[in-house]
Design a protein around this motif. Sequence first.
Motif, PDB file in Angstrom:
ATOM      1  N   GLN A  83       6.989-120.672  31.066  1.00 36.51           N
ATOM      2  CA  GLN A  83       8.221-121.199  30.375  1.00 36.51           C
ATOM      3  C   GLN A  83       8.733-122.562  30.713  1.00 36.51           C
ATOM      4  OE1 GLN A  83      10.585-117.903  28.290  1.00 36.51           O
ATOM      5  NE2 GLN A  83      12.341-118.807  29.738  1.00 36.51           N
ATOM      6  N   ILE A  84       8.915-123.406  29.658  1.00 38.04           N
ATOM      7  CA  ILE A  84       9.585-124.925  30.081  1.00 38.04           C
ATOM      8  C   ILE A  84      10.987-124.978  29.810  1.00 38.04           C
ATOM      9  CG2 ILE A  84       7.233-125.857  29.654  1.00 38.04           C
ATOM     10  CD1 ILE A  84       8.322-127.099  27.044  1.00 38.04           C
ATOM     11  N   PRO A  85      11.682-125.581  30.757  1.00 40.56           N
ATOM     12  CA  PRO A  85      12.879-125.556  30.382  1.00 40.56           C
ATOM     13  C   PRO A  85      13.300-126.512  29.201  1.00 40.56           C
ATOM     14  CG  PRO A  85      12.347-127.051  32.321  1.00 40.56           C
ATOM     15  CD  PRO A  85      10.966-126.346  31.987  1.00 40.56           C
ATOM     16  N   ILE A  86      14.458-126.187  28.825  1.00 43.22           N
ATOM     17  CA  ILE A  86      15.106-127.161  27.635  1.00 43.22           C
ATOM     18  C   ILE A  86      16.547-127.185  28.037  1.00 43.22           C
ATOM     19  CG2 ILE A  86      15.520-127.023  25.339  1.00 43.22           C
ATOM     20  CD1 ILE A  86      13.303-125.231  24.806  1.00 43.22           C
TER      21      ILE A  86
ATOM     22  N   GLY B 177       9.438-130.666  29.488  1.00 42.50           N
ATOM     23  CA  GLY B 177      10.592-129.772  29.000  1.00 42.50           C
ATOM     24  C   GLY B 177      10.948-130.644  27.649  1.00 42.50           C
ATOM     25  N   TYR B 178      12.345-130.244  27.158  1.00 46.21           N
ATOM     26  CA  TYR B 178      12.768-130.847  26.015  1.00 46.21           C
ATOM     27  C   TYR B 178      14.368-131.010  26.479  1.00 46.21           C
ATOM     28  CZ  TYR B 178       8.723-129.502  23.298  1.00 46.21           C
ATOM     29  OH  TYR B 178       7.636-129.037  22.856  1.00 46.21           O
ATOM     30  N   CYS B 179      14.937-132.042  25.695  1.00 44.36           N
ATOM     31  CA  CYS B 179      16.191-132.203  25.807  1.00 44.36           C
ATOM     32  C   CYS B 179      16.826-132.671  24.596  1.00 44.36           C
ATOM     33  CB  CYS B 179      16.304-133.519  27.022  1.00 44.36           C
ATOM     34  SG  CYS B 179      18.174-133.967  26.917  1.00 44.36           S
ATOM     35  N   TYR B 180      17.795-131.781  24.231  1.00 39.96           N
ATOM     36  CA  TYR B 180      18.809-132.317  22.943  1.00 39.96           C
ATOM     37  C   TYR B 180      19.650-133.137  23.489  1.00 39.96           C
ATOM     38  CZ  TYR B 180      16.523-128.382  20.301  1.00 39.96           C
ATOM     39  OH  TYR B 180      15.522-127.402  19.604  1.00 39.96           O
ATOM     40  N   LEU B 181      20.145-134.098  22.639  1.00 44.49           N
ATOM     41  CA  LEU B 181      21.149-134.886  22.883  1.00 44.49           C
ATOM     42  C   LEU B 181      22.338-134.864  21.647  1.00 44.49           C
ATOM     43  CD1 LEU B 181      19.787-138.323  24.208  1.00 44.49           C
ATOM     44  CD2 LEU B 181      20.516-136.155  25.557  1.00 44.49           C
TER      45      LEU B 181
END
Length: 710
Positions: free
Chosen positions: A471-474, A438-442
């Motif tokens: 579908q990957i989590p974000i 997945g991806y992570c916005y900080l």
Amino acid sequence: MTESEGKCKKKMEQQKKGRGMLVFTGTAAVVAVAANIAFAAIKRHLDNNAKKQKDLAGSDVRVNLSPSEILNLADQIIAKSIKVHNSVASIPLNKVTYANVISPLAELQAEQFPLIHSCVFPKMVSPREDVREASTEAEQRIDAHLHMCSKREDVYLVVKAFAARGDWMNAETKRFVQILVRDFERNGLNLTASKREELQRLRALIDELSLRYIENLNDHSAFLLFNEAELCGLPPEFLKGLDKSENGQLKISLKSHHVTAVLEFCKAGTTRRMVLGAYGNRCGEVNRSILESLVQQRHKYARLLGYSCYAEYAVDVRMTKTPSKVFEFLKSMSTSLTELAMKELDILKDLKRKEEGELPFGTEDLLYYVKRAEEQNYDLDFGEIKQYLPISLVLSGIFKIVQDLFGLRFEEIAGADVWHCDVRVFSVLDLGSNELLGYCYLDLFSREGKYGHTCVVALQNSALRISGSRQIPIALLISQCQKGADSSPGLLRFSEVVGLFHEFGHVVQQICNRASFARISGLLVDPDFVEIPAKLLENWCFESFSLKLISGFHQDITKPINDDLCKSIKRWRTSLSAIKLKQEILYCLFDQIIHSADNIDIQELFKNLHPEVMLGLPALEGTNPASCIPQSVIGCEAACYSSMWSEVFAADIFASKFCNDDSNQHVGMQFRNKVLAPGRSKDSIEVLSDFLGREPSIQAYVESKTNNIL
């Protein structure tokens, strides 16, 4: 472009240039060899980073949309949704299949989840006011449409017809369809037209009463006047910030930040009593009457849907399942804490005798003497501790802890498209297989116009698409940290560190989910379960190993917090906690009782319940329960217990599985795969019981409190 935006753009350009610069030294021969190696490394890095950016760009989350693009996207979302719902609704009831009913709805939810959030999240973070306004308008349009979809009888009948066939592909599909049906029926679609109309009327009345109640509290602008002697003990900087009356007296408003300051620091008991008494009687009879009416309307609403009371309706979709389970939990907690709470209260009463003589101890004294007891027994200067918590070090420590526990590696993506130069983007990969999870916005730093609280927003949920791809989590983590002045590192308060650990628990929960349906994925889990992973990760803020990992004196980060301070922080965590929990249990019981029975005199109930739970301490005379328990109308009615429930079971997980080895990746991976991965595809109690090898218990939580009497 504003000046702030210009600086951001310049900073980002400099960062991009800086990443491509190398300095070579040494002889010409060494330079030649080094250059070949370096350029190969650069190419690999750029290729890898370009792939990450391409992958991220290929997600369905869109950032930096203009106001018109946001509103156009909202219209497209609504149009596509109407088309799919109409198509599903057109299927004859005797020809329903998974392929023509359930699959299209599941695909629509998966596809539109990130698009909807692309429209909505800018209102929380965009530096542009016009974008925030467009985002707010888009949210209103989309919410109105989704509300309409939730009441489509034609779609409900088709889904219900499929459910009645019992033609399940697997257990996860069965659970998804059951939740679809349940959502429709909690909106009254299984009722007659007249009953449905009555349900809508009650819902509108409940919303109107709730709004009036909240507005009354928010608009309440009363204040009390005191001279400086009557406010002795309050910090000088607090007193300087107070408004004054014409005759020079200081104004204490009945807002929570003023009231809490007085109750914690003011040495004058009469002042504390006056302030708490006035705070506990805000809006007087007006809000009490509204609360009584609200409870009545909620009961009527629940009974139309087939429940015996509102509490039964509220907890039916939660881990507790029944009000009797909630009462059992709260009463067990209260009984288990009574002995320790009595000891703590004796300590507080003794402190009052020493400071104020033989005056009776009241509820207005609790916060003040808890504060004094902590000051006397713990050599903790949180201002000093802050000097050891530079944000960069805390963040790298969290990444290391999450990697060691759950096998997750965070890799920053350089040059990703973001809405502000402070925002960082990370790909999250499995440590063993290097699979992208997945991806992570900080978005960590405060700024004008940004949402004012710390939280995690699920931008895209895990889902199995109709194409067969996953579908990957974000996740997006929003916080309000302060930047350091000039080039100095930003320093965090200890409470902010705990908050970051908590939110990273939600990030891990979002990223590790592997559910096949967006509707039961990520943070869309059981409301009683959703806080457990976050509460669990908070425990690492109080362990010596992790405290040393995340700390370092800001002028010399090789010097972490020392052992004695680590021990003091851990002991402070549970200091005088039983008496505080008793007060929380009081409010939870009050909330559950009024939503479980008819014709309750809420004034009399609170008056009798207070001394029963609070070890004989009476409520202040004239206290209006509708003023001091606002939770009853702001979204957690009949569910105030849920926060404590999550904390108790997180403590059970930590004590039984992690406490003896808080970096145990084997246990962490079990938690990731058994507890986090299923999402809501399995029953939460069953998931926890399977992980623990038994049903969750309150025992570990109670023992953690009783082991630390002052």
